[in-house]
Design a protein around this motif. Structure first.
Motif, PDB file in Angstrom:
ATOM      1  N   LYS A 190       0.836  -1.192   0.000  1.00  0.00           N
ATOM      2  CA  LYS A 190       0.000   0.000   0.000  1.00  0.00           C
ATOM      3  C   LYS A 190       0.875   1.247   0.000  1.00  0.00           C
ATOM      4  O   LYS A 190       1.924   1.294   0.645  1.00  0.00           O
ATOM      5  N   HIS A 191       0.402   2.264  -0.728  1.00  0.00           N
ATOM      6  CA  HIS A 191       1.101   3.537  -0.793  1.00  0.00           C
ATOM      7  C   HIS A 191       0.227   4.619  -0.157  1.00  0.00           C
ATOM      8  O   HIS A 191      -0.988   4.630  -0.338  1.00  0.00           O
ATOM      9  N   TYR A 192       0.867   5.523   0.575  1.00  0.00           N
ATOM     10  CA  TYR A 192       0.168   6.609   1.243  1.00  0.00           C
ATOM     11  C   TYR A 192       0.739   7.954   0.819  1.00  0.00           C
ATOM     12  O   TYR A 192       1.954   8.087   0.613  1.00  0.00           O
ATOM     13  N   ALA A 193      -0.126   8.950   0.690  1.00  0.00           N
ATOM     14  CA  ALA A 193       0.331  10.322   0.567  1.00  0.00           C
ATOM     15  C   ALA A 193       0.830  10.742   1.944  1.00  0.00           C
ATOM     16  O   ALA A 193       0.166  10.485   2.953  1.00  0.00           O
ATOM     17  N   TYR A 194       1.977  11.380   2.003  1.00  0.00           N
ATOM     18  CA  TYR A 194       2.638  11.639   3.276  1.00  0.00           C
ATOM     19  C   TYR A 194       2.832  13.136   3.506  1.00  0.00           C
ATOM     20  O   TYR A 194       3.398  13.831   2.664  1.00  0.00           O
ATOM     21  N   PHE A 195       2.348  13.613   4.636  1.00  0.00           N
ATOM     22  CA  PHE A 195       2.546  14.998   5.057  1.00  0.00           C
ATOM     23  C   PHE A 195       3.496  14.985   6.251  1.00  0.00           C
ATOM     24  O   PHE A 195       3.091  14.672   7.363  1.00  0.00           O
ATOM     25  N   PRO A 196       4.788  15.308   6.043  1.00  0.00           N
ATOM     26  CA  PRO A 196       5.734  15.257   7.159  1.00  0.00           C
ATOM     27  C   PRO A 196       5.584  16.398   8.146  1.00  0.00           C
ATOM     28  O   PRO A 196       5.722  16.218   9.353  1.00  0.00           O
ATOM     29  N   GLY A 197       5.298  17.593   7.646  1.00  0.00           N
ATOM     30  CA  GLY A 197       5.243  18.753   8.532  1.00  0.00           C
ATOM     31  C   GLY A 197       6.625  19.332   8.777  1.00  0.00           C
ATOM     32  O   GLY A 197       7.649  18.663   8.586  1.00  0.00           O
ATOM     33  N   CYS A 198       6.652  20.584   9.201  1.00  0.00           N
ATOM     34  CA  CYS A 198       7.907  21.341   9.304  1.00  0.00           C
ATOM     35  C   CYS A 198       8.914  20.730  10.274  1.00  0.00           C
ATOM     36  O   CYS A 198      10.106  20.626   9.977  1.00  0.00           O
ATOM     37  N   THR A 199       8.453  20.336  11.450  1.00  0.00           N
ATOM     38  CA  THR A 199       9.368  19.893  12.496  1.00  0.00           C
ATOM     39  C   THR A 199      10.117  18.628  12.104  1.00  0.00           C
ATOM     40  O   THR A 199      11.266  18.425  12.496  1.00  0.00           O
ATOM     41  N   LEU A 200       9.483  17.788  11.311  1.00  0.00           N
ATOM     42  CA  LEU A 200      10.135  16.550  10.898  1.00  0.00           C
ATOM     43  C   LEU A 200      11.229  16.775   9.861  1.00  0.00           C
ATOM     44  O   LEU A 200      11.941  15.852   9.495  1.00  0.00           O
ATOM     45  N   LYS A 201      11.352  18.013   9.405  1.00  0.00           N
ATOM     46  CA  LYS A 201      12.429  18.362   8.482  1.00  0.00           C
ATOM     47  C   LYS A 201      13.607  19.015   9.203  1.00  0.00           C
ATOM     48  O   LYS A 201      14.598  19.359   8.580  1.00  0.00           O
ATOM     49  N   THR A 219       0.205  11.147   8.443  1.00  0.00           N
ATOM     50  CA  THR A 219       1.159  12.028   9.099  1.00  0.00           C
ATOM     51  C   THR A 219       1.607  11.382  10.404  1.00  0.00           C
ATOM     52  O   THR A 219       1.010  10.413  10.868  1.00  0.00           O
ATOM     53  N   LEU A 220       2.675  11.931  10.983  1.00  0.00           N
ATOM     54  CA  LEU A 220       3.255  11.381  12.216  1.00  0.00           C
ATOM     55  C   LEU A 220       3.150  12.336  13.383  1.00  0.00           C
ATOM     56  O   LEU A 220       2.914  11.926  14.521  1.00  0.00           O
ATOM     57  N   CYS A 221       3.378  13.613  13.121  1.00  0.00           N
ATOM     58  CA  CYS A 221       3.361  14.635  14.170  1.00  0.00           C
ATOM     59  C   CYS A 221       1.958  14.768  14.748  1.00  0.00           C
ATOM     60  O   CYS A 221       0.975  14.913  14.008  1.00  0.00           O
ATOM     61  N   SER A 222       1.850  14.751  16.060  1.00  0.00           N
ATOM     62  CA  SER A 222       0.541  14.853  16.715  1.00  0.00           C
ATOM     63  C   SER A 222      -0.176  16.148  16.361  1.00  0.00           C
ATOM     64  O   SER A 222      -1.395  16.168  16.154  1.00  0.00           O
ATOM     65  N   ALA A 223       0.588  17.253  16.283  1.00  0.00           N
ATOM     66  CA  ALA A 223      -0.020  18.544  15.965  1.00  0.00           C
ATOM     67  C   ALA A 223      -0.531  18.561  14.526  1.00  0.00           C
ATOM     68  O   ALA A 223      -1.644  19.035  14.253  1.00  0.00           O
ATOM     69  N   CYS A 224       0.269  18.056  13.586  1.00  0.00           N
ATOM     70  CA  CYS A 224      -0.164  18.003  12.188  1.00  0.00           C
ATOM     71  C   CYS A 224      -1.417  17.136  12.050  1.00  0.00           C
ATOM     72  O   CYS A 224      -2.360  17.494  11.335  1.00  0.00           O
ATOM     73  N   TYR A 225      -1.410  16.008  12.710  1.00  0.00           N
ATOM     74  CA  TYR A 225      -2.569  15.108  12.662  1.00  0.00           C
ATOM     75  C   TYR A 225      -3.815  15.813  13.176  1.00  0.00           C
ATOM     76  O   TYR A 225      -4.884  15.755  12.547  1.00  0.00           O
ATOM     77  N   ASN A 226      -3.683  16.499  14.285  1.00  0.00           N
ATOM     78  CA  ASN A 226      -4.809  17.201  14.889  1.00  0.00           C
ATOM     79  C   ASN A 226      -5.353  18.273  13.952  1.00  0.00           C
ATOM     80  O   ASN A 226      -6.569  18.366  13.718  1.00  0.00           O
ATOM     81  N   VAL A 227      -4.459  19.101  13.403  1.00  0.00           N
ATOM     82  CA  VAL A 227      -4.884  20.197  12.534  1.00  0.00           C
ATOM     83  C   VAL A 227      -5.501  19.665  11.243  1.00  0.00           C
ATOM     84  O   VAL A 227      -6.598  20.084  10.842  1.00  0.00           O
ATOM     85  N   LEU A 228      -4.822  18.741  10.576  1.00  0.00           N
ATOM     86  CA  LEU A 228      -5.321  18.222   9.308  1.00  0.00           C
ATOM     87  C   LEU A 228      -6.684  17.553   9.457  1.00  0.00           C
ATOM     88  O   LEU A 228      -7.579  17.747   8.632  1.00  0.00           O
ATOM     89  N   LYS A 229      -6.851  16.795  10.529  1.00  0.00           N
ATOM     90  CA  LYS A 229      -8.109  16.068  10.673  1.00  0.00           C
ATOM     91  C   LYS A 229      -9.256  17.004  11.057  1.00  0.00           C
ATOM     92  O   LYS A 229     -10.387  16.838  10.583  1.00  0.00           O
ATOM     93  N   GLN A 230      -8.959  18.005  11.884  1.00  0.00           N
ATOM     94  CA  GLN A 230     -10.013  18.948  12.248  1.00  0.00           C
ATOM     95  C   GLN A 230     -10.404  19.837  11.067  1.00  0.00           C
ATOM     96  O   GLN A 230     -11.593  20.117  10.859  1.00  0.00           O
ATOM     97  N   VAL A 231      -9.418  20.284  10.298  1.00  0.00           N
ATOM     98  CA  VAL A 231      -9.724  21.094   9.116  1.00  0.00           C
ATOM     99  C   VAL A 231     -10.517  20.264   8.107  1.00  0.00           C
ATOM    100  O   VAL A 231     -11.493  20.746   7.507  1.00  0.00           O
TER     101      VAL A 231
END
Length: 268
Positions: free
Chosen positions: A5-16, A79-91
């Motif tokens: 399986k392939h996933y679209a991946y949003f790393p977010g700033c902190t993971l860079k 996504t992996l970052c808790s903050a990114c997950y929270n924001v993306l899912k709520q938006v």
């Protein structure tokens, strides 16, 4: 293990930058477990926290662009970052369920020829391990089990709340990270502060708040016998380590433990 399986991946700033380990070990572990993270092109910062004001639209647009990209690729957005997950899912929930937000968002995005109404699915990496790979398969792939290690899960607040929107786990009695710990051969330590906020967002108003919160969390985990804590939140990890005081507990990203357990972690 063959990719399935392939996933679209949003790393977010902190993971860079500060949280490179969270990203690198996630990619290595994914390949070992049979799925691939395909970083979406030209992603922008999600903003780091969900804007509560109903008429605050502009700060949600970067998330919507990422969500639309995942939809157009036909892949779930992980996504992996808790903050990114929270924001993306709520938006995503806002655009899917609130006509006012959807109208305003799409009015902004007309110039980019984008229209979006919440069609993408947002998942956390841990949900892939639980719901797609399965804990039994994770356990079967482990080469270096954490036998004898007592590990405390630290959820914080962003992975779990608001529970009706995120639907990640039971906000009051989560189990997903404890099940992860068991799968890699460790012993989960249950302690009362594991799903309480570390107070990191309050540090700009009063530095004593995150200091007191971190002390309470670490002391509670130590009292219950934890050797170290595991988390998926870069902000929580930073705050707990910055304010650890006399505590001897380390705070480690779950992907680093996973990579070590699977035998794909490279020594620095």
């Amino acid at each position: 293990m063959e990719n399935t399986k392939h996933y679209a991946y949003f790393p977010g700033c902190t993971l860079k930058n500060k949280a490179l380990d969270l990203d690198v070990y996630a990619r290595k572990s994914a390949e070992a477990l049979g799925f691939t993270l395909e970083e979406i092109p030209e992603w922008q910062c999600c903003g780091g926290e969900y804007p509560m004001a109903k008429d605050e639209i502009a700060s949600k647009l970067s998330s919507v662009r990422a969500l639309a990209n995942a939809r157009d690729s036909g892949k779930d957005l992980v996504t992996l970052c808790s903050a990114c997950y929270n924001v993306l899912k709520q938006v995503n929930n806002d655009v899917a369920t609130d006509e006012f937000v959807a109208f305003k968002v799409n009015n902004y995005l007309k110039q980019d020829e984008i229209e979006y109404h919440g069609e993408a699915k947002v998942v956390h990496y841990l949900e892939i391990l639980r719901d797609v790979v399965g804990w039994d398969n994770v356990k079967a792939a482990v080469k270096n089990p954490f036998k004898g290690k007592k590990i405390g899960a630290y959820y914080g607040c962003l992975l779990l709340r608001p529970g009706k929107v995120l639907q990640f786990d039971d906000p009051e009695n989560p189990q997903i990270i404890e099940d992860f710990i068991k799968a890699i051969g460790g012993t989960p330590v249950i302690y009362g502060q594991r799903n309480e906020c570390c107070g990191a967002y309050t540090m700009f108003e009063d530095e004593s708040i995150p200091k007191n919160r971190a002390k309470k969390i670490l002391s509670n985990a130590e009292d219950m016998g934890a050797d170290f804590l595991v988390t998926s939140c870069p902000l929580c990890r930073y705050n707990l380590l910055k304010n650890k005081g006399d505590s001897k507990l380390d705070v480690i990203y779950f992907t680093e433990l996973l990579a070590e357990a699977l035998g794909v972690k490279e020594e620095k």
